[in-house]
Motif scaffolding. Structure first.
Motif, PDB file in Angstrom:
ATOM      1  N   SER A 306      -5.704   9.057  22.932  1.00  0.00           N
ATOM      2  CA  SER A 306      -4.253   8.895  23.058  1.00  0.00           C
ATOM      3  C   SER A 306      -3.847   7.447  22.807  1.00  0.00           C
ATOM      4  CB  SER A 306      -3.795   9.328  24.453  1.00  0.00           C
ATOM      5  OG  SER A 306      -4.069  10.699  24.671  1.00  0.00           O
ATOM      6  N   LEU A 307      -4.656   6.501  23.306  1.00  0.00           N
ATOM      7  CA  LEU A 307      -4.341   5.085  23.102  1.00  0.00           C
ATOM      8  C   LEU A 307      -4.465   4.705  21.629  1.00  0.00           C
ATOM      9  CD1 LEU A 307      -6.101   3.372  26.146  1.00  0.00           C
ATOM     10  CD2 LEU A 307      -3.773   4.237  25.948  1.00  0.00           C
ATOM     11  N   VAL A 308      -5.451   5.276  20.948  1.00  0.00           N
ATOM     12  CA  VAL A 308      -5.632   5.001  19.525  1.00  0.00           C
ATOM     13  C   VAL A 308      -4.412   5.481  18.742  1.00  0.00           C
ATOM     14  CG1 VAL A 308      -6.960   5.642  17.471  1.00  0.00           C
ATOM     15  CG2 VAL A 308      -8.138   4.933  19.557  1.00  0.00           C
ATOM     16  N   ASN A 309      -3.926   6.662  19.055  1.00  0.00           N
ATOM     17  CA  ASN A 309      -2.736   7.170  18.376  1.00  0.00           C
ATOM     18  C   ASN A 309      -1.502   6.330  18.693  1.00  0.00           C
ATOM     19  OD1 ASN A 309      -4.060   9.321  17.138  1.00  0.00           O
ATOM     20  ND2 ASN A 309      -3.696  10.718  18.857  1.00  0.00           N
ATOM     21  N   ILE A 333     -17.867   8.801  23.697  1.00  0.00           N
ATOM     22  CA  ILE A 333     -16.549   8.239  23.390  1.00  0.00           C
ATOM     23  C   ILE A 333     -16.187   8.469  21.931  1.00  0.00           C
ATOM     24  CG2 ILE A 333     -15.258   6.077  23.162  1.00  0.00           C
ATOM     25  CD1 ILE A 333     -16.727   5.067  25.657  1.00  0.00           C
ATOM     26  N   ARG A 334     -17.104   8.127  21.029  1.00  0.00           N
ATOM     27  CA  ARG A 334     -16.824   8.274  19.598  1.00  0.00           C
ATOM     28  C   ARG A 334     -16.576   9.737  19.223  1.00  0.00           C
ATOM     29  NH1 ARG A 334     -21.736   4.260  18.373  1.00  0.00           N
ATOM     30  NH2 ARG A 334     -20.581   2.288  18.098  1.00  0.00           N
ATOM     31  N   GLU A 335     -17.379  10.629  19.800  1.00  0.00           N
ATOM     32  CA  GLU A 335     -17.239  12.047  19.497  1.00  0.00           C
ATOM     33  C   GLU A 335     -15.810  12.526  19.743  1.00  0.00           C
ATOM     34  OE1 GLU A 335     -18.596  16.180  21.660  1.00  0.00           O
ATOM     35  OE2 GLU A 335     -20.020  14.496  21.664  1.00  0.00           O
ATOM     36  N   THR A 336     -15.248  12.126  20.881  1.00  0.00           N
ATOM     37  CA  THR A 336     -13.908  12.600  21.237  1.00  0.00           C
ATOM     38  C   THR A 336     -12.816  11.828  20.516  1.00  0.00           C
ATOM     39  OG1 THR A 336     -14.784  13.132  23.432  1.00  0.00           O
ATOM     40  CG2 THR A 336     -12.398  13.131  23.166  1.00  0.00           C
ATOM     41  N   VAL A 337     -12.951  10.522  20.416  1.00  0.00           N
ATOM     42  CA  VAL A 337     -11.905   9.717  19.769  1.00  0.00           C
ATOM     43  C   VAL A 337     -11.712  10.135  18.319  1.00  0.00           C
ATOM     44  CG1 VAL A 337     -11.323   7.401  18.932  1.00  0.00           C
ATOM     45  CG2 VAL A 337     -12.097   7.720  21.287  1.00  0.00           C
ATOM     46  N   PRO A 343      -6.302  10.801  11.694  1.00  0.00           N
ATOM     47  CA  PRO A 343      -7.195  10.187  10.706  1.00  0.00           C
ATOM     48  C   PRO A 343      -6.746   8.794  10.272  1.00  0.00           C
ATOM     49  CG  PRO A 343      -6.831  12.490  10.163  1.00  0.00           C
ATOM     50  CD  PRO A 343      -5.896  12.175  11.300  1.00  0.00           C
ATOM     51  N   LEU A 344      -5.441   8.602  10.119  1.00  0.00           N
ATOM     52  CA  LEU A 344      -4.954   7.284   9.704  1.00  0.00           C
ATOM     53  C   LEU A 344      -5.282   6.223  10.744  1.00  0.00           C
ATOM     54  CD1 LEU A 344      -3.383   5.553   7.686  1.00  0.00           C
ATOM     55  CD2 LEU A 344      -1.277   6.174   8.916  1.00  0.00           C
ATOM     56  N   ALA A 345      -5.206   6.597  12.040  1.00  0.00           N
ATOM     57  CA  ALA A 345      -5.464   5.637  13.116  1.00  0.00           C
ATOM     58  C   ALA A 345      -6.945   5.286  13.240  1.00  0.00           C
ATOM     59  CB  ALA A 345      -4.949   6.193  14.442  1.00  0.00           C
TER      60      ALA A 345
END
Length: 385
Positions: A306-309, A333-337, A343-345
């Motif tokens: 959510s923070l990445v988006n 972490i990577r799996e879920t993020v 994709p753009l983020a």
């Protein structure tokens, strides 16, 4: 920089950043007259902030005199206060570490005893570095709880009994003291030392609790009251039975923090009281501990997605006690993020373990102090005093 902004503080900023190493550089970058530049530089030299040496290469004629920060008469301290430790780094004005030490110390012993210990360690490190107490210009302190940055007073920190609203800066009279949440100074230390060219960075500390430091446009973002990044108390669905020390339930740190994992391992019959015990079990190859750490990574990844988006960082750095088993934590972490974010983020997103490691908070606290001291407003006050 425009001619109107070419104060002594602005001139020192150019010198300290390495953007200008001669008076000619300063005149070219600021547009100020050489006579004005000479006044600014001479004032900085007189205050012991800058030194000038004849070490430049000649392009025909007399070699240019080189300007640089004067490091010998200044010292800065970075203090990392954790729940069970105290790290102190003594640094020069360029950020080089002159001396450092680490001790076991319980934050729960209260401000008077803990800060007295810090004060003693400052004298020890200054003596090791051969500098008098008067050389200490500013110090930064990172604490494991929320802080009102403007006043340096902790605000109801759950693991710091007796510290609420305590005026930490006033304990160290005669020197500027800046107090911040530990994950904020970790983010600053990681950024300045390892990712200086990165504009948007998140530093996620995964220890007993979980917090996040935010670097936006290369600057710390604290929010209106200094509580930005407190992701440990974001609700995680499906875990309503997990009570949190904040009084709510299903908080991220209550289900994915080091203490929460240790508690679950204890319920499974394994000896684990803290995040350090969790790390030891993972490093020993315990499959249950490994499974729970990876599961915690997935839960943390849900919040970070959510923070990445929302924030679109370039880098997410994972630090704290559990980062010592980062290959398992980061896998979750990577799996879920990458699955849950746009994709753009994530196109250029890097998720990486901390490079500064256990020194991040002490270094970041020292950098906080140095950058405060070298800020144009503060330098102008010193020059005009």
């Amino acid at each position: 920089m425009t001619p109107q902004s070419g104060s002594a503080g602005d001139v020192l900023t150019l010198i300290s950043a390495g953007s200008a190493t001669t008076r000619s550089d300063l005149a070219r970058l600021t547009g100020l007259a050489r006579s004005t530049i000479s006044q600014r530089v001479d004032a900085l030299i007189e205050r012991g902030l800058v030194e000038e040496t004849e070490s430049g290469e000649s392009t025909g004629g007399r070699p240019p005199r080189q300007l640089r920060l004067h490091t010998e008469d200044h010292a800065f301290a970075g203090v990392d206060l954790g729940a069970t430790h105290c790290r102190v780094a003594l640094m020069d004005i360029s950020g080089n570490v002159l001396a450092e030490c680490e001790d076991s110390l319980l934050i729960g012993e209260g401000p008077e005893k803990v800060l007295a210990h810090v004060d003693q360690r400052l004298d020890l490190l200054l003596d090791r570095a051969g500098r008098p107490r008067a050389a200490l210009r500013a110090m930064g302190i990172g604490v494991p709880g929320p802080v009102e940055f403007a006043t340096g007073r902790p605000n109801n920190p759950p693991i710091m009994p007796g510290w609420n609203d305590y005026p930490i800066p006033e304990y160290f009279g005669g020197v500027a003291v800046l107090v911040d949440n530990d994950v904020n100074v970790m983010a600053l230390g990681e950024h300045r030392n390892s990712f200086p060219a990165t504009s948007h960075l998140l530093f996620v500390k995964v220890g007993t609790g979980i917090g996040c430091g935010i670097m936006a446009e290369g600057k710390l973002h604290r929010g209106a009251q200094g509580s930005a990044g407190d992701i440990g108390h974001i609700r995680v669905s499906g875990h309503e039975d997990a009570g949190c020390r904040c009084g709510n339930s299903a908080c991220l740190e209550a289900v994915a923090g080091g203490a929460a994992i240790a508690r679950r391992l204890t319920e499974l019959g394994l000896a684990a009281e803290s995040g350090a015990d969790v790390v030891a079990l993972v490093q020993a190859g315990n499959t249950q501990a490994l499974r729970l750490v990876r599961e915690a990574g997935r839960l943390i990844g849900e919040v970070l997605a959510s923070l990445v988006n929302f924030f679109n960082p370039e880098v997410i750095v994972i630090g704290g006690a559990l980062s010592r088993v980062h290959e398992h934590l980061l896998a979750g972490i990577r799996e879920t993020v990458y699955r849950r974010s746009l994709p753009l983020a994530t196109h250029h997103l890097s998720i990486t373990p901390s490079r500064t490691g256990i020194n991040a908070a002490a270094l970041g606290s020292g950098i906080l102090a140095i950058e405060h001291y070298l800020s144009p407003d503060n330098i102008n006050r010193i020059v005009n005093a």
